[in-house]
Design a protein around this motif. Structure first.
Motif, PDB file in Angstrom:
ATOM      1  N   VAL C 105       4.008   2.922   1.592  1.00  0.00           N
ATOM      2  CA  VAL C 105       4.091   1.557   2.126  1.00  0.00           C
ATOM      3  C   VAL C 105       5.034   0.683   1.298  1.00  0.00           C
ATOM      4  O   VAL C 105       5.501  -0.351   1.769  1.00  0.00           O
ATOM      5  CB  VAL C 105       2.712   0.879   2.191  1.00  0.00           C
ATOM      6  N   PRO C 109       9.059  -3.098   2.533  1.00  0.00           N
ATOM      7  CA  PRO C 109       9.902  -4.285   2.274  1.00  0.00           C
ATOM      8  C   PRO C 109      11.391  -3.965   2.303  1.00  0.00           C
ATOM      9  O   PRO C 109      12.192  -4.753   2.824  1.00  0.00           O
ATOM     10  CB  PRO C 109       9.463  -4.723   0.873  1.00  0.00           C
ATOM     11  N   ILE C 112      12.437  -3.476   5.887  1.00  0.00           N
ATOM     12  CA  ILE C 112      12.554  -4.750   6.603  1.00  0.00           C
ATOM     13  C   ILE C 112      13.972  -5.314   6.465  1.00  0.00           C
ATOM     14  O   ILE C 112      14.523  -5.894   7.396  1.00  0.00           O
ATOM     15  CB  ILE C 112      11.523  -5.765   6.061  1.00  0.00           C
ATOM     16  N   VAL C 192       0.656   0.726  11.397  1.00  0.00           N
ATOM     17  CA  VAL C 192      -0.075  -0.535  11.285  1.00  0.00           C
ATOM     18  C   VAL C 192       0.348  -1.293  10.035  1.00  0.00           C
ATOM     19  O   VAL C 192       0.435  -2.527  10.053  1.00  0.00           O
ATOM     20  CB  VAL C 192      -1.605  -0.325  11.331  1.00  0.00           C
ATOM     21  N   SER C 193       0.637  -0.566   8.943  1.00  0.00           N
ATOM     22  CA  SER C 193       1.077  -1.266   7.737  1.00  0.00           C
ATOM     23  C   SER C 193       2.374  -2.013   8.000  1.00  0.00           C
ATOM     24  O   SER C 193       2.532  -3.180   7.613  1.00  0.00           O
ATOM     25  CB  SER C 193       1.307  -0.289   6.590  1.00  0.00           C
ATOM     26  N   LEU C 196       1.685  -5.051  10.024  1.00  0.00           N
ATOM     27  CA  LEU C 196       1.033  -6.112   9.262  1.00  0.00           C
ATOM     28  C   LEU C 196       2.018  -6.794   8.311  1.00  0.00           C
ATOM     29  O   LEU C 196       1.970  -8.004   8.107  1.00  0.00           O
ATOM     30  CB  LEU C 196      -0.140  -5.540   8.458  1.00  0.00           C
ATOM     31  N   LEU C 197       2.929  -5.997   7.720  1.00  0.00           N
ATOM     32  CA  LEU C 197       3.832  -6.559   6.720  1.00  0.00           C
ATOM     33  C   LEU C 197       5.051  -7.226   7.342  1.00  0.00           C
ATOM     34  O   LEU C 197       5.506  -8.263   6.880  1.00  0.00           O
ATOM     35  CB  LEU C 197       4.326  -5.455   5.766  1.00  0.00           C
ATOM     36  N   GLY C 205      -1.202  -4.057  14.863  1.00  0.00           N
ATOM     37  CA  GLY C 205      -1.272  -4.806  13.612  1.00  0.00           C
ATOM     38  C   GLY C 205      -1.043  -6.292  13.860  1.00  0.00           C
ATOM     39  O   GLY C 205      -1.695  -7.154  13.247  1.00  0.00           O
TER      40      GLY C 205
END
Ligand code: ADP
Ligand code: MG
Lengths: 258, 262, 257
Positions: C105, C109, C112, C192-193, C196-197, C205
């Motif tokens: 996970v 970032p 993204i 889902v992570s 969520l992020l 999520g």
């Protein structure tokens, strides 16, 4: 000492023991021999209280076996699984002695003495995987000896070791059982072995097992791997047991005529 | 000799680093700083402190301290709960019959989805983070312990019965040691999972720690910091796994050797 | 036996639900934060006709399926190549050993920054993280192939490529399948992570984040419940497929399970 009367056992609808009766007097070494899969282990497990037989009765020293008796020890066949690999030989032997109420030091002493008796005084701190199969089985025997049972059960104890080791172990069992005066029930599928080791040989039939014959051995107390096996009496008895195991009828009437 | 062997084994690592360095310098892409810059930044962030603190900076304490504490606390908690419950369930086929579907369902719920819920329920971030970790990593421990307990060699159990071991002896001397290899496999898997859940929990329910640092670095355009966090997380994962293997090798020496000889 | 087991399982679930309901009814826990079991179940049922939830679930499912497909397409050939060419595997191993322990996970970032499209982002993260179990299982499986079987074929004049296809691949297949099953579970967590992020428009999520900000704990837990049920079903289906395909394979324990 040991009275097995009309023992019957079925796994589901599969009948394995079909009315087996065997008696062993105090200090006697009885060999039970029968073809593979005939129900020998089932018999032993019933005597040990590990399973509850479907019918019949087992008395040890006059007491019915309804749970695992505390004056009994077992030596299992498969040496690779009979000891706990996470413990040293001495700890394997000493652990059951807690039940005898011995303190740590006395447990250790008893274990050392028992290991000494089976010729493994030096191996006390070895782990099972550092020992050969024969040595591991010796430790198993030492564990049983240290426990001082009045009845010793052995389920094909030498079935998975090489021939030379096997002979050594047979002599070891003869020696220690006589020394301690233990009543012993030794199960085997090896005809030679049953005659060589036993005071009496009980032959079981193919499944479902019944007693085909109960033969006194009568070879005397001192036996020798080479000399005993050459005796006429040994050879004849071995042939007799062999015939019975293979499903032949008893020829003892013929033998008696000689 | 050893040096030559190491070079023979590891040559691709420096080659990759050099290629990466050259490529990133040429591309001048802010998201991809050159590894030399990342390394320098890592030193600056975490290893430029006073010698008395082993060079660790205050920021290193702030980043690693809480993260490691959460990681180990969560892991230890899950280990205790998972092993205890696993032994109980493994010893009782009846109990396992009742709980099997619940365990399979629990294991399948993706733990990150529950972070918002834990946060709402527990209000504070650290308990929510710990709960997330424990909930997420307990399953491999539980399932492996159940499996290990259930598959103890029958002859080992019968030996215990024949020699009249007490319940405590049977548990501590036979069942637990026999199940230990599987339990350790579960614990090791759980440790690497714990690191993943730690990061996600710190990002989602954050207040300090490496995951939080990673997120703030990304949000504040400090891409070298972000890469530093990634590298250090990789190192951390590697170290944790190696340390665990080392311990496992000691504790389970009998298992390794027993398997080799039979 | 089977019958009794199913009955016990049903009893266990019913017992759990009832116990949770009773605890909820005592009012020990504020039901704004931990709703009653009956409320959660009602919420879960409502979700089945909630168009918004269904769209979110579909979006997550699509990302999961696509990601998994791509993962298999990338990692099986990679694993086969590495398993079949030991010198390459030895050279790459240190890189794998460093990359694999990076908690999956943590790369979200970074992803993204790189991917502006949410689907691409999720798929990329899945491919990166879910490939490891498949690659590693494939390498180990190829290494474990019975050398005798390979030699036999070679002695009949088959080349290395056909040995790979005829012996190595079939005997490695069960382990590869196990790797894929592990990867499927990892992929769910990553989808889902990432949602969520990274936020975005659609995904389970996202749905949960919105439910949380609206303080709808019942919907949140209901959605998590469906995600869990989906995980159970997909895992069961994959196990069933493995059993069917590899009936010949004696149940050995895989390299990773
Ligand atoms: N736990 C069991 N359940 C069902 N059948 C068994 C079980 N144990 C043994 N049997 C069957 O009972 C028969 C006798 O087995 P066993 O007593 O182990 O024979 P032996 O020790 O003489 O080789 C075999 O046919 C075996 O398959
Ligand atoms: Mg037997």
């Amino acid at each position: 000492m040991l009275e097995i009367t009309d023992l019957v056992h079925s796994y589901g609808s599969h009948r394995v023991l079909d009315g087996v009766s065997i008696r062993a007097a105090e200090g006697e070494l009885v060999c039970v021999v029968g073809p593979s899969g005939c129900g020998k282990s089932t018999l032993l497990r019933s005597v040990a209280g590990l399973i509850r037989p479907t019918g019949g009765r087992v008395l040890i020293g006059g007491q019915p076996v309804d749970r695992i008796p505390d004056n009994l020890a077992v030596v299992f066949q498969d040496y690779s699984r009979s000891l706990y690999p996470w413990m040293t030989a001495a700890n394997n032997v000493a652990l059951p002695l807690r039940r005898r109420g011995l303190d740590r030091r006395r447990r250790r002493e008893a274990a050392t003495a028992a290991l000494d008796q089976v010729g493994l005084a030096d191996a006390a701190d070895k782990y099972p995987w550092e020992m050969s199969g024969g040595m591991q089985q010796r430790v198993s025997i030492a564990r049983a000896l240290a426990y001082r049972p009045s009845l010793l059960l052995m389920d094909e104890p030498f079935g998975s070791v090489d021939a030379q080791t096997r002979e050594d172990l047979e002599d070891l069992v003869l020696r220690v059982c006589a020394h301690h005066g233990m009543t012993t029930l030794l199960i085997t599928h090896d005809i030679d072995e049953s005659v060589y080791v036993g005071d009496r040989v009980v032959v079981l039939t193919r499944s479902p097992a019944r007693v085909a014959a109960d033969l006194p051995v009568g070879l005397g107390d001192s036996r020798d791997q080479i000399a005993t096996r050459q005796l006429d009496a040994f050879v004849r008895l071995r042939a007799e047991v062999g015939r019975l195991v293979r499903g032949g009828s008893s020829t003892s009437t013929v033998l008696e005529k000689h | 000799m050893n040096v030559i062997r190491a070079v023979g084994r590891l040559w691709l690592v420096p080659v990759t680093l050099v290629v990466w360095e050259v490529a990133t310098r040429a591309a001048e892409q802010p998201f991809f700083p050159p590894p030399s810059a990342t390394l320098a930044r890592m030193g600056e962030m975490w290893l430029s402190g006073p010698p008395a603190h082993l060079l660790l900076t205050e920021q290193a304490m702030d980043d690693f301290g809480p993260s490691l504490a959460r990681l180990f606390a969560g892991w230890a908690l899950a280990a205790v709960l998972g092993v205890a419950a696993g032994i109980a369930i493994g010893c009782s086929p009846r109990l396992s019959g009742y709980l099997d579907p619940l365990i399979h369902l629990g294991r399948a719920v993706p733990p990150p989805l529950l972070v918002p819920f834990f946060l709402a329920l527990l209000k504070l971030s650290t308990p929510a983070q710990l709960t997330t970790i424990v909930f997420g990593i307990i399953w491999p421990i539980l399932l492996n312990t159940i499996d290990g307990t259930r598959t103890v060699d029958r002859q080992h159990l019968e030996t215990a019965r024949i020699f009249g071991f007490s319940t405590a002896q049977r548990l501590t001397r036979v069942i637990v040691p026999a199940a230990m290899p599987k339990i350790f496999a579960g614990l090791r898997l759980a440790l690497s999972l714990a690191l993943i859940l730690l990061i996600i929990a710190e990002i989602l329910a954050g207040s300090g720690g490496l995951g939080y640092r990673l997120l703030t670095a990304q949000r504040t355009y400090l891409y070298t910091d972000m890469w530093g966090c990634l590298v250090v997380l990789g190192l951390l994962g590697y170290l944790l796994n190696s340390a665990f293997l080392l311990m496992e090798r000691r504790v389970l020496a009998w298992h390794r050797n027993a398997r080799q000889t039979t | 036996m089977e019958h009794a087991r199913v009955l016990r399982g049903v009893a266990g679930v019913a017992g759990f639900l009832a116990a949770a309901e009773v605890v909820g009814a005592t009012g020990l826990i504020d039901d704004r934060f931990l709703p009653r079991m009956s409320t959660i179940l009602r919420g879960a049922a409502e979700l089945l006709v909630d168009q918004e939830f269904l769209a979110d679930a579909r979006a997550s499912l699509a990302a999961w399926g696509l990601g998994l497909l791509l993962t298999v397409a990338v990692s099986v050939p990679a694993g086969l190549a590495l398993g079949a060419l030991p010198p390459v595997e030895r050279a790459v191993r240190p890189l794998i050993e460093f990359l694999r322990p990076i908690p999956s996970v943590a790369i979200i970032p970074l992803a993204i920054l790189i991917f502006s499209d949410n689907l691409h982002l999720r798929v990329a993260v899945i491919v990166y993280a879910a490939s490891w179990p498949i690659v590693i299982n494939t390498i180990y499986a190829l290494r474990d192939v019975d050398p005798l079987a390979k030699e036999t074929l070679r002695s009949f004049g088959f080349g290395p490529m056909s040995v790979l296809l005829r012996v190595a691949l079939p005997s490695a297949a069960p382990f590869i399948a196990t790797g894929i099953r592990v990867a499927a579970g990892t992929a769910v967590i990553l989808v889902v992570s990432a949602e969520l992020l990274a936020g975005g428009a659609e995904g389970i999520g996202i749905y949960i984040t919105e439910a949380a900000s609206g303080n709808r704990m019942d919907l949140m837990l209901g959605a998590a419940l469906w995600a869990g049920l989906f995980g159970v079903l997909s895992n069961t289906a994959l196990v069933a497929v493995e059993r069917r395909l590899f009936r010949w394979h004696d149940v050995r324990t895989g390299a990773a399970r």
